[in-house]
Design a protein around this motif. Structure first.
Motif, PDB file in Angstrom:
ATOM      1  N   SER A 348     -11.626  16.423  14.827  1.00 23.51           N
ATOM      2  CA  SER A 348     -11.731  15.346  15.813  1.00 23.51           C
ATOM      3  C   SER A 348     -10.875  14.166  15.385  1.00 23.51           C
ATOM      4  O   SER A 348     -10.467  14.060  14.222  1.00 23.51           O
ATOM      5  CB  SER A 348     -13.183  14.897  15.948  1.00 23.51           C
ATOM      6  N   SER A 349     -10.622  13.278  16.312  1.00 22.35           N
ATOM      7  CA  SER A 349      -9.812  12.098  15.997  1.00 22.35           C
ATOM      8  C   SER A 349     -10.476  11.248  14.914  1.00 22.35           C
ATOM      9  O   SER A 349      -9.807  10.714  14.023  1.00 22.35           O
ATOM     10  CB  SER A 349      -9.596  11.255  17.259  1.00 22.35           C
ATOM     11  N   THR A 350     -11.793  11.140  14.986  1.00 18.10           N
ATOM     12  CA  THR A 350     -12.516  10.352  13.981  1.00 18.10           C
ATOM     13  C   THR A 350     -12.374  10.966  12.592  1.00 18.10           C
ATOM     14  O   THR A 350     -12.086  10.279  11.610  1.00 18.10           O
ATOM     15  CB  THR A 350     -14.004  10.258  14.353  1.00 18.10           C
ATOM     16  N   SER A 351     -12.552  12.265  12.511  1.00 21.35           N
ATOM     17  CA  SER A 351     -12.424  12.949  11.220  1.00 21.35           C
ATOM     18  C   SER A 351     -10.998  12.872  10.687  1.00 21.35           C
ATOM     19  O   SER A 351     -10.788  12.683   9.485  1.00 21.35           O
ATOM     20  CB  SER A 351     -12.837  14.418  11.371  1.00 21.35           C
ATOM     21  N   ALA A 352     -10.011  13.004  11.575  1.00 21.09           N
ATOM     22  CA  ALA A 352      -8.607  12.924  11.154  1.00 21.09           C
ATOM     23  C   ALA A 352      -8.297  11.554  10.587  1.00 21.09           C
ATOM     24  O   ALA A 352      -7.606  11.427   9.560  1.00 21.09           O
ATOM     25  CB  ALA A 352      -7.687  13.231  12.337  1.00 21.09           C
ATOM     26  N   GLY A 353      -8.805  10.511  11.244  1.00 26.00           N
ATOM     27  CA  GLY A 353      -8.566   9.165  10.749  1.00 26.00           C
ATOM     28  C   GLY A 353      -9.246   8.890   9.424  1.00 26.00           C
ATOM     29  O   GLY A 353      -8.721   8.184   8.567  1.00 26.00           O
ATOM     30  N   LEU A 354     -10.425   9.497   9.212  1.00 26.65           N
ATOM     31  CA  LEU A 354     -11.160   9.282   7.971  1.00 26.65           C
ATOM     32  C   LEU A 354     -10.419   9.832   6.752  1.00 26.65           C
ATOM     33  O   LEU A 354     -10.643   9.385   5.633  1.00 26.65           O
ATOM     34  CB  LEU A 354     -12.545   9.932   8.055  1.00 26.65           C
ATOM     35  N   HIS A 355      -9.522  10.789   6.965  1.00 30.01           N
ATOM     36  CA  HIS A 355      -8.774  11.344   5.836  1.00 30.01           C
ATOM     37  C   HIS A 355      -7.798  10.333   5.233  1.00 30.01           C
ATOM     38  O   HIS A 355      -7.255  10.574   4.150  1.00 30.01           O
ATOM     39  CB  HIS A 355      -8.010  12.598   6.276  1.00 30.01           C
ATOM     40  N   LEU A 356      -7.570   9.216   5.912  1.00 31.88           N
ATOM     41  CA  LEU A 356      -6.743   8.150   5.347  1.00 31.88           C
ATOM     42  C   LEU A 356      -7.562   7.139   4.561  1.00 31.88           C
ATOM     43  O   LEU A 356      -6.980   6.235   3.949  1.00 31.88           O
ATOM     44  CB  LEU A 356      -5.979   7.415   6.466  1.00 31.88           C
ATOM     45  N   LEU A 357      -8.884   7.283   4.587  1.00 33.80           N
ATOM     46  CA  LEU A 357      -9.729   6.325   3.866  1.00 33.80           C
ATOM     47  C   LEU A 357      -9.437   6.306   2.362  1.00 33.80           C
ATOM     48  O   LEU A 357      -9.288   5.216   1.783  1.00 33.80           O
ATOM     49  CB  LEU A 357     -11.204   6.631   4.129  1.00 33.80           C
ATOM     50  N   PRO A 358      -9.324   7.461   1.686  1.00 33.46           N
ATOM     51  CA  PRO A 358      -8.952   7.401   0.255  1.00 33.46           C
ATOM     52  C   PRO A 358      -7.596   6.752   0.032  1.00 33.46           C
ATOM     53  O   PRO A 358      -7.391   6.063  -0.976  1.00 33.46           O
ATOM     54  CB  PRO A 358      -8.930   8.883  -0.157  1.00 33.46           C
ATOM     55  N   HIS A 359      -6.688   6.945   0.961  1.00 34.05           N
ATOM     56  CA  HIS A 359      -5.361   6.325   0.875  1.00 34.05           C
ATOM     57  C   HIS A 359      -5.492   4.807   0.937  1.00 34.05           C
ATOM     58  O   HIS A 359      -4.840   4.086   0.165  1.00 34.05           O
ATOM     59  CB  HIS A 359      -4.496   6.857   2.017  1.00 34.05           C
ATOM     60  N   SER A 360      -6.329   4.309   1.847  1.00 31.60           N
ATOM     61  CA  SER A 360      -6.508   2.857   1.990  1.00 31.60           C
ATOM     62  C   SER A 360      -7.142   2.257   0.736  1.00 31.60           C
ATOM     63  O   SER A 360      -6.735   1.180   0.281  1.00 31.60           O
ATOM     64  CB  SER A 360      -7.382   2.561   3.212  1.00 31.60           C
ATOM     65  N   VAL A 361      -8.144   2.949   0.175  1.00 29.36           N
ATOM     66  CA  VAL A 361      -8.777   2.468  -1.054  1.00 29.36           C
ATOM     67  C   VAL A 361      -7.758   2.440  -2.194  1.00 29.36           C
ATOM     68  O   VAL A 361      -7.712   1.499  -2.997  1.00 29.36           O
ATOM     69  CB  VAL A 361      -9.978   3.357  -1.420  1.00 29.36           C
ATOM     70  N   ALA A 362      -6.909   3.460  -2.259  1.00 29.29           N
ATOM     71  CA  ALA A 362      -5.899   3.537  -3.318  1.00 29.29           C
ATOM     72  C   ALA A 362      -4.887   2.406  -3.208  1.00 29.29           C
ATOM     73  O   ALA A 362      -4.381   1.924  -4.232  1.00 29.29           O
ATOM     74  CB  ALA A 362      -5.184   4.883  -3.259  1.00 29.29           C
ATOM     75  N   ILE A 363      -4.574   1.966  -1.993  1.00 28.97           N
ATOM     76  CA  ILE A 363      -3.620   0.872  -1.806  1.00 28.97           C
ATOM     77  C   ILE A 363      -4.147  -0.405  -2.464  1.00 28.97           C
ATOM     78  O   ILE A 363      -3.434  -1.079  -3.218  1.00 28.97           O
ATOM     79  CB  ILE A 363      -3.340   0.649  -0.308  1.00 28.97           C
ATOM     80  N   SER A 364      -5.401  -0.745  -2.189  1.00 31.51           N
ATOM     81  CA  SER A 364      -5.990  -1.949  -2.793  1.00 31.51           C
ATOM     82  C   SER A 364      -6.089  -1.813  -4.305  1.00 31.51           C
ATOM     83  O   SER A 364      -5.754  -2.742  -5.050  1.00 31.51           O
ATOM     84  CB  SER A 364      -7.372  -2.206  -2.194  1.00 31.51           C
ATOM     85  N   THR A 365      -6.509  -0.655  -4.766  1.00 30.28           N
ATOM     86  CA  THR A 365      -6.663  -0.437  -6.204  1.00 30.28           C
ATOM     87  C   THR A 365      -5.322  -0.487  -6.923  1.00 30.28           C
ATOM     88  O   THR A 365      -5.194  -1.096  -7.989  1.00 30.28           O
ATOM     89  CB  THR A 365      -7.338   0.920  -6.455  1.00 30.28           C
ATOM     90  N   GLY A 366      -4.312   0.141  -6.346  1.00 29.60           N
ATOM     91  CA  GLY A 366      -3.000   0.186  -6.980  1.00 29.60           C
ATOM     92  C   GLY A 366      -2.366  -1.175  -7.126  1.00 29.60           C
ATOM     93  O   GLY A 366      -1.754  -1.490  -8.159  1.00 29.60           O
ATOM     94  N   SER A 367      -2.509  -2.001  -6.126  1.00 27.45           N
ATOM     95  CA  SER A 367      -1.908  -3.327  -6.177  1.00 27.45           C
ATOM     96  C   SER A 367      -2.572  -4.196  -7.242  1.00 27.45           C
ATOM     97  O   SER A 367      -1.901  -4.887  -8.019  1.00 27.45           O
ATOM     98  CB  SER A 367      -2.011  -3.996  -4.804  1.00 27.45           C
ATOM     99  N   VAL A 368      -3.904  -4.154  -7.291  1.00 24.56           N
ATOM    100  CA  VAL A 368      -4.623  -4.949  -8.290  1.00 24.56           C
ATOM    101  C   VAL A 368      -4.323  -4.438  -9.699  1.00 24.56           C
ATOM    102  O   VAL A 368      -4.127  -5.224 -10.633  1.00 24.56           O
ATOM    103  CB  VAL A 368      -6.139  -4.922  -8.021  1.00 24.56           C
TER     104      VAL A 368
END
Length: 568
Positions: A348-368
């Motif tokens: 589903s569209s919701t499930s497909a979008g959720l697969h980017l959640l680890p990517h988003s968390v990694a962006i914040s973590t990587g920058s800090v």
């Protein structure tokens, strides 16, 4: 204190806050400079710094929030005006405007001051956003988004320049990481918030609700941001400052970027062939404008908006290219990973979008993490190369996805891309700022954001063009017979039809999307490898740990530049 030459092996590490001299290495020698430089211009108390950052970063948060809110509202806005076919231009007009006007704010912040340039950006962004909420037609809304984009790019650039004025370079990466956390938070909240506001109050409220946050930012910037520029700039009259604006250079730069990105965007969104007169006409126009821009900057403008002497230096050129190619890859992945789960895994569209959640968390973590490590070590070169290698690893992992790939890998393979990309843009921004003279710092920051935003648009446009070209070819190979042409068009334009097809046709569509996306992922991997190559020439410059050291560092950079100019 006597001055003496040292070999590179004798160069001392970054000095502690209590030391009274500062070493910098240039070529084969290092020199020690006594603290006889002018007093620090922009050393503020912790309380004032908190208020300043609140004003600057609330605007950054709002910019990220606005982007994902609008992405969520494209469908309801298109339905409201009964012009769904024009909905994509709402996003395209904003991105084009951001790319065109972002580099101008570097020079404007030197002319109008940081507060003046920031207020200009906020005023344009706020006016455009307000007009979006009041737009009587789709055409008016598209124009209003373009107006908002004129300020949106400036908000990001000037806030970064202002923080660099206030924070020593050794600590700058950590503050950039904190800003990126707010940016990620805004981007994460925008989607669900936009959907809720549309359902509860209508899409216009999503634009109008941004105005209180914008007003809060304007008030804080007006009251608290009082960053002093060098004395020679402060003493100039208003007319002298206006003469420093490179109108002709700005016009030719806008023409170059606008024609290039508009041509690529139309190729992707309208699915026009490369041979279409509008596409190749815009690309040729971009080349013509580009030649004129180089001529103006080289021979006519006394204060160029993008000094060629700066962009041709080793570190600024390497940083610009690495940010461009890294952004192409990053935004291609952000847009195509959800498509993989929708079209190939049939989630589903919701499930497909959720697969980017680890990517988003990694962006914040990587920058800090990058900011913390630079603050601890005072080094960035090895960190930069290591960050790009992480994106290469992610490119390899994602391009190997197939029907047998474990579910856990599908969730985690994108993490190195987000972590490495966030770390890279943090380290390269510091490398750019540390590698230029103080009077070039604002312009250099604007150049960095120009290459980054241009790469973002091209990543979406080029990956879309590649995807559609390969997908069409594969579908035509697998689906033939009566009605095949119309069915292929339906599959290309909507993944929702795939689960409703007969099993043989459904498998053909899934396999075709898998083949097309694999080509896109391999292209992303190639971009990451090019990014790594682009980062190799970046120079390791000292990262001052205090305001006093930073003033001396910039003074040394200016002297080195003047010495080079005299020699040539």
């Amino acid at each position: 204190m006597s001055l003496r030459s040292k070999s590179p092996s004798e160069s001392r590490p970054l000095l502690s806050d209590s030391q009274s001299s500062y070493s910098t290495t240039s070529g084969d020698s290092a020199r020690t400079v006594t603290p006889s430089d002018p007093p620090v211009l922009n050393k503020v108390s912790r309380r004032d710094l908190i208020w300043i950052l609140a004003g600057l970063w609330s605007a950054v948060f709002l910019g990220a929030l606005d982007g994902t809110i609008v992405a969520t509202l494209l469908t309801p806005i298109g339905s409201y005006f009964n012009k769904a076919n024009q909905a994509s231009y709402i996003g395209t007009s904003y991105l084009l405007s951001v790319c065109c006007f972002t580099p101008l704010y570097g020079r404007l912040s030197d002319i109008l001051g940081r507060r003046g340039a920031m207020l200009l950006g906020l005023s344009l962004f706020g006016s455009g956003t307000l007009l979006c909420g009041l737009a009587p037609s789709m055409e008016a809304l598209i124009a209003a988004r373009a107006l908002a984009g004129m300020g949106g790019g400036g908000v990001m650039t000037v806030s970064s320049v202002a923080v660099t004025d206030l924070i020593p370079l050794k600590q700058r990466g950590l503050y950039q990481g904190m800003a990126n956390i707010l940016f990620g938070l805004g981007a994460g909240l925008g989607g669900p918030l936009g959907g809720w506001m549309n359902d509860a109050f209508g899409w216009r409220f999503a634009f109008l609700l941004q105005m209180p946050v914008l007003l809060f930012s304007i008030i804080l910037v007006t009251l608290k941001v009082n960053i002093k520029l060098p004395s020679d700039v402060q003493k100039q009259s208003t007319s002298s400052k206006l003469k420093r604006i490179d109108f002709l250079g700005s016009l030719t730069l806008v023409g170059t970027v606008a024609c290039l990105l508009l041509g690529l965007s139309l190729k992707s969104t309208e699915e026009l062939p490369w041979s279409h007169p509008l596409i190749w006409g815009l690309l040729v126009a971009s080349v013509v404008w580009g030649v004129l821009f180089i001529f103006v900057e080289r021979y006519i403008s006394p204060y160029p908006v993008m000094p060629l002497r700066l962009i041709t230096q080793r570190t600024p050129l390497a940083v610009s290219l690495s940010n461009f190619f890294a952004s192409v890859s990053a935004f291609s992945m952000i847009y195509n990973v959800p498509l993989y789960f929708s079209a190939v895994r049939l989630n589903s569209s919701t499930s497909a979008g959720l697969h980017l959640l680890p990517h988003s968390v990694a962006i914040s973590t990587g920058s800090v993490f990058a900011g913390w490590l630079m603050r601890r070590t005072g080094k960035l070169y090895s960190l930069t190369l290591g960050s790009v290698l992480l994106t290469v690893v992610a490119g390899i992992l994602v391009s190997c996805w197939n029907s047998n790939t474990p579910t856990l890998d599908l969730w985690l393979d994108v993490v190195p891309q987000g972590f490495g990309m966030a770390s890279l843009i943090t380290t390269t921004l510091i490398a750019m700022v540390a590698g230029v003279a103080q009077e070039d710092m604002a312009v250099a920051t604007g150049i960095t954001y120009l290459f980054r935003t241009t790469g973002q648009v091209m990543g979406v446009s080029l990956s879309g063009a590649i995807l559609q070209a390969v997908l069409t070819e594969k579908l035509r190979q697998r689906i033939q017979g009566p009605g095949a042409a119309q069915l292929i068009e339906n599959i290309r334009h909507s993944t929702n039809i795939i689960p409703t097809l007969d099993p043989p046709l459904k498998q053909a569509a899934v396999d075709s999307y898998a083949d097309a996306l694999r080509v896109v992922f391999i292209c992303q991997l190639a971009m990451n490898v090019i990014t790594f190559t682009s980062c190799i020439p970046i120079q390791e410059n000292p990262l001052p740990g205090t305001h006093e050291e930073q003033e001396r560092h910039y003074r040394n950079r200016t002297n080195d530049r003047n010495d080079t100019t005299i020699d040539t």
